[in-house]
Write a protein that holds these residues in place. Sequence first.
Motif, short mmCIF file in Angstrom:
data_model
loop_
_atom_site.label_atom_id
_atom_site.label_comp_id
_atom_site.label_asym_id
_atom_site.label_seq_id
_atom_site.Cartn_x
_atom_site.Cartn_y
_atom_site.Cartn_z
N VAL A 55 0.84 -1.20 0.00
CA VAL A 55 0.00 0.00 0.00
C VAL A 55 0.88 1.25 0.00
CG1 VAL A 55 -1.65 1.34 1.36
CG2 VAL A 55 -1.99 -1.12 1.07
N ARG A 58 2.37 1.90 -3.27
CA ARG A 58 1.36 1.96 -4.33
C ARG A 58 1.56 0.83 -5.36
NH1 ARG A 58 1.21 8.48 -5.02
NH2 ARG A 58 0.29 8.85 -2.97
N ARG A 61 -1.72 -0.62 -7.47
CA ARG A 61 -2.10 0.16 -8.65
C ARG A 61 -1.16 -0.13 -9.81
NH1 ARG A 61 -2.57 6.73 -9.15
NH2 ARG A 61 -3.07 6.75 -11.35
N SER A 68 -6.55 4.36 -10.82
CA SER A 68 -6.57 5.02 -9.51
C SER A 68 -6.28 3.98 -8.43
CB SER A 68 -7.93 5.68 -9.27
OG SER A 68 -8.94 4.70 -9.28
N GLU A 69 -6.03 4.47 -7.23
CA GLU A 69 -5.75 3.56 -6.11
C GLU A 69 -7.00 2.73 -5.80
OE1 GLU A 69 -2.88 2.90 -4.52
OE2 GLU A 69 -1.95 4.27 -5.96
#
Length: 100
Positions: A55, A58, A61, A68-69
Amino acid sequence: MEPVRTCIGTRARAPRSVLVRVVARNGRLVVDPTATLPGRGAWLTPSIDAFESAVKRRAFRRALRLDSEPDVDDLRAHLTRITTSRPIATTEQAERHMDN
């Protein structure tokens, strides 16, 4: 020999059987226990540490090629549930498993 995948959270290589496959569905991350859901998947060590690292970086993604996340709440709940109910394989255990 069992297929090997790379965890997007820890970047450690491990057998498929000790990782969790995750796919994106309607902007949410969904666990794919049978590794048969269509679409691009990402592999994650089933631990909160690996999840938090993914997370923070990122990685979901990027690995899933999303615009987008994604919503990670369901995945976080799943990992919390399974980590409290059974022990999780460490990278060392996964490496031993690959040697056998």
